[in-house]
Motif scaffolding. Structure first.
Motif, PDB file in Angstrom:
ATOM      1  N   VAL A 125      20.650 -23.924 -37.526  1.00  0.00           N
ATOM      2  CA  VAL A 125      19.934 -24.809 -36.601  1.00  0.00           C
ATOM      3  C   VAL A 125      18.644 -24.155 -36.120  1.00  0.00           C
ATOM      4  CG1 VAL A 125      20.029 -25.831 -34.279  1.00  0.00           C
ATOM      5  CG2 VAL A 125      21.931 -26.121 -35.836  1.00  0.00           C
ATOM      6  N   ARG A 126      18.702 -22.871 -35.829  1.00  0.00           N
ATOM      7  CA  ARG A 126      17.550 -22.140 -35.283  1.00  0.00           C
ATOM      8  C   ARG A 126      16.586 -21.655 -36.360  1.00  0.00           C
ATOM      9  NH1 ARG A 126      21.727 -21.798 -32.001  1.00  0.00           N
ATOM     10  NH2 ARG A 126      21.431 -21.581 -29.749  1.00  0.00           N
ATOM     11  N   GLY A 127      16.907 -21.886 -37.632  1.00  0.00           N
ATOM     12  CA  GLY A 127      16.038 -21.440 -38.713  1.00  0.00           C
ATOM     13  C   GLY A 127      16.124 -19.943 -38.971  1.00  0.00           C
ATOM     14  N   LYS A 128      17.171 -19.282 -38.483  1.00  0.00           N
ATOM     15  CA  LYS A 128      17.352 -17.835 -38.670  1.00  0.00           C
ATOM     16  C   LYS A 128      18.048 -17.534 -39.989  1.00  0.00           C
ATOM     17  CE  LYS A 128      16.144 -16.905 -34.325  1.00  0.00           C
ATOM     18  NZ  LYS A 128      15.322 -15.908 -33.764  1.00  0.00           N
ATOM     19  N   LYS A 129      18.651 -18.550 -40.571  1.00  0.00           N
ATOM     20  CA  LYS A 129      19.314 -18.420 -41.860  1.00  0.00           C
ATOM     21  C   LYS A 129      18.932 -19.644 -42.679  1.00  0.00           C
ATOM     22  CE  LYS A 129      23.630 -17.045 -43.890  1.00  0.00           C
ATOM     23  NZ  LYS A 129      24.994 -16.585 -43.686  1.00  0.00           N
ATOM     24  N   ASP A 130      18.639 -19.432 -43.964  1.00  0.00           N
ATOM     25  CA  ASP A 130      18.169 -20.512 -44.831  1.00  0.00           C
ATOM     26  C   ASP A 130      19.287 -20.964 -45.759  1.00  0.00           C
ATOM     27  OD1 ASP A 130      16.541 -22.291 -46.192  1.00  0.00           O
ATOM     28  OD2 ASP A 130      15.665 -20.755 -47.477  1.00  0.00           O
ATOM     29  N   ALA A 131      19.544 -22.244 -45.791  1.00  0.00           N
ATOM     30  CA  ALA A 131      20.563 -22.807 -46.677  1.00  0.00           C
ATOM     31  C   ALA A 131      19.948 -23.371 -47.955  1.00  0.00           C
ATOM     32  CB  ALA A 131      21.340 -23.890 -45.954  1.00  0.00           C
ATOM     33  N   HIS A 138      14.461 -33.605 -42.128  1.00  0.00           N
ATOM     34  CA  HIS A 138      13.366 -33.731 -41.157  1.00  0.00           C
ATOM     35  C   HIS A 138      13.842 -34.639 -40.029  1.00  0.00           C
ATOM     36  CE1 HIS A 138       9.425 -33.965 -39.413  1.00  0.00           C
ATOM     37  NE2 HIS A 138       9.543 -35.285 -39.391  1.00  0.00           N
ATOM     38  N   GLU A 139      13.757 -34.120 -38.812  1.00  0.00           N
ATOM     39  CA  GLU A 139      14.180 -34.880 -37.644  1.00  0.00           C
ATOM     40  C   GLU A 139      13.111 -34.772 -36.570  1.00  0.00           C
ATOM     41  OE1 GLU A 139      18.737 -34.576 -36.940  1.00  0.00           O
ATOM     42  OE2 GLU A 139      18.004 -32.546 -37.307  1.00  0.00           O
ATOM     43  N   SER A 140      13.077 -35.762 -35.706  1.00  0.00           N
ATOM     44  CA  SER A 140      12.119 -35.722 -34.604  1.00  0.00           C
ATOM     45  C   SER A 140      12.700 -35.007 -33.383  1.00  0.00           C
ATOM     46  CB  SER A 140      11.680 -37.143 -34.228  1.00  0.00           C
ATOM     47  OG  SER A 140      12.808 -37.903 -33.826  1.00  0.00           O
ATOM     48  N   LEU A 141      13.934 -34.531 -33.478  1.00  0.00           N
ATOM     49  CA  LEU A 141      14.558 -33.818 -32.373  1.00  0.00           C
ATOM     50  C   LEU A 141      13.920 -32.444 -32.188  1.00  0.00           C
ATOM     51  CD1 LEU A 141      18.344 -34.455 -33.120  1.00  0.00           C
ATOM     52  CD2 LEU A 141      16.902 -35.683 -31.503  1.00  0.00           C
ATOM     53  N   GLU A 145      17.286 -29.964 -28.546  1.00  0.00           N
ATOM     54  CA  GLU A 145      18.129 -31.138 -28.771  1.00  0.00           C
ATOM     55  C   GLU A 145      19.089 -30.909 -29.939  1.00  0.00           C
ATOM     56  OE1 GLU A 145      15.257 -34.757 -27.212  1.00  0.00           O
ATOM     57  OE2 GLU A 145      14.865 -33.871 -29.185  1.00  0.00           O
ATOM     58  N   LYS A 146      18.625 -30.226 -30.983  1.00  0.00           N
ATOM     59  CA  LYS A 146      19.496 -29.907 -32.114  1.00  0.00           C
ATOM     60  C   LYS A 146      20.613 -28.958 -31.683  1.00  0.00           C
ATOM     61  CE  LYS A 146      15.805 -30.452 -35.486  1.00  0.00           C
ATOM     62  NZ  LYS A 146      14.908 -29.762 -36.432  1.00  0.00           N
ATOM     63  N   ILE A 147      20.269 -27.993 -30.849  1.00  0.00           N
ATOM     64  CA  ILE A 147      21.273 -27.058 -30.339  1.00  0.00           C
ATOM     65  C   ILE A 147      22.297 -27.806 -29.493  1.00  0.00           C
ATOM     66  CG2 ILE A 147      21.631 -25.104 -28.758  1.00  0.00           C
ATOM     67  CD1 ILE A 147      18.877 -24.033 -29.795  1.00  0.00           C
ATOM     68  N   ARG A 148      21.826 -28.690 -28.617  1.00  0.00           N
ATOM     69  CA  ARG A 148      22.750 -29.477 -27.782  1.00  0.00           C
ATOM     70  C   ARG A 148      23.667 -30.344 -28.638  1.00  0.00           C
ATOM     71  NH1 ARG A 148      18.349 -29.940 -24.140  1.00  0.00           N
ATOM     72  NH2 ARG A 148      17.812 -31.985 -24.916  1.00  0.00           N
ATOM     73  N   ARG A 149      23.134 -30.922 -29.714  1.00  0.00           N
ATOM     74  CA  ARG A 149      23.955 -31.743 -30.613  1.00  0.00           C
ATOM     75  C   ARG A 149      25.026 -30.889 -31.284  1.00  0.00           C
ATOM     76  NH1 ARG A 149      20.775 -34.308 -35.348  1.00  0.00           N
ATOM     77  NH2 ARG A 149      20.625 -32.113 -35.891  1.00  0.00           N
ATOM     78  N   THR A 150      24.660 -29.709 -31.747  1.00  0.00           N
ATOM     79  CA  THR A 150      25.629 -28.813 -32.374  1.00  0.00           C
ATOM     80  C   THR A 150      26.731 -28.436 -31.393  1.00  0.00           C
ATOM     81  OG1 THR A 150      23.943 -27.943 -33.879  1.00  0.00           O
ATOM     82  CG2 THR A 150      25.913 -26.591 -33.561  1.00  0.00           C
ATOM     83  N   VAL A 151      26.343 -28.090 -30.168  1.00  0.00           N
ATOM     84  CA  VAL A 151      27.322 -27.729 -29.137  1.00  0.00           C
ATOM     85  C   VAL A 151      28.217 -28.921 -28.803  1.00  0.00           C
ATOM     86  CG1 VAL A 151      27.562 -27.029 -26.712  1.00  0.00           C
ATOM     87  CG2 VAL A 151      25.929 -25.851 -28.192  1.00  0.00           C
TER      88      VAL A 151
END
Length: 163
Positions: A125-131, A138-141, A145-151
């Protein structure tokens, strides 16, 4: 997520016995984990390849969940999406199944979710690891907001395990 000790991790598990929690293999690199970038601590058991664990903040305390990988199917060669962090992988998403806590778990009830096989959702989510190419849609979040969704997705999963 705040730094956790081995003892805190062992006592946090809600869906296994105290004996199982005592015997599970806690990562030895806890001091080197990127705690500030983690929404939960997740790892695979090096002694039991079909087993994994995650520990997340749940209210004011950590809650640990024992997981097992479902049998591999032909779908693992296709692109799949993690239901926690919404990262897509080719072969890097697995169905992880958790026995429910309490009497429901003793009766054999379980819940499952498709998750990143390496349980590195927070880092994806944070872009610290690449999949890989196309892994993050591509999201407008915003990142927050992405972190909150994951949590929120993780909290919903833990709620199903503990209800």
């Amino acid at each position: 997520m705040r730094t956790l000790t081995e003892q805190e991790i062992r006592t946090s598990f809600v869906n296994c016995t105290k004996g199982e929690a005592k015997r599970l293999h806690v990562p030895r690199d806890l001091a080197e984990r990127p705690w500030d970038d983690l929404d939960f601590l997740g790892w695979r058991d090096p002694q039991a390849p079909g087993r994994a664990y995650l520990v997340a903040a749940w209210g004011s305390r950590p809650v640990g969940v024992q997981l097992r990988f479902s049998d591999a199917g032909s779908w693992q060669t296709r692109r799949s999406m993690c239901s926690m962090c919404v990262t897509t992988h080719t072969g890097g998403v697995s169905l992880l199944v958790a026995p429910r806590s309490g009497k429901a778990g003793q009766q054999g009830n379980s819940v499952g979710a498709y998750m990143c096989s390496d349980l590195a959702c927070s880092l994806y989510v944070r872009g610290k690891k690449d999949a890989g190419i196309g892994a993050r849609l591509h999201e407008s979040l915003t990142l927050e907001e992405k972190i909150r969704r994951t949590v929120a997705n993780l909290s919903a999963f833990i709620a199903k395990v503990t209800e």
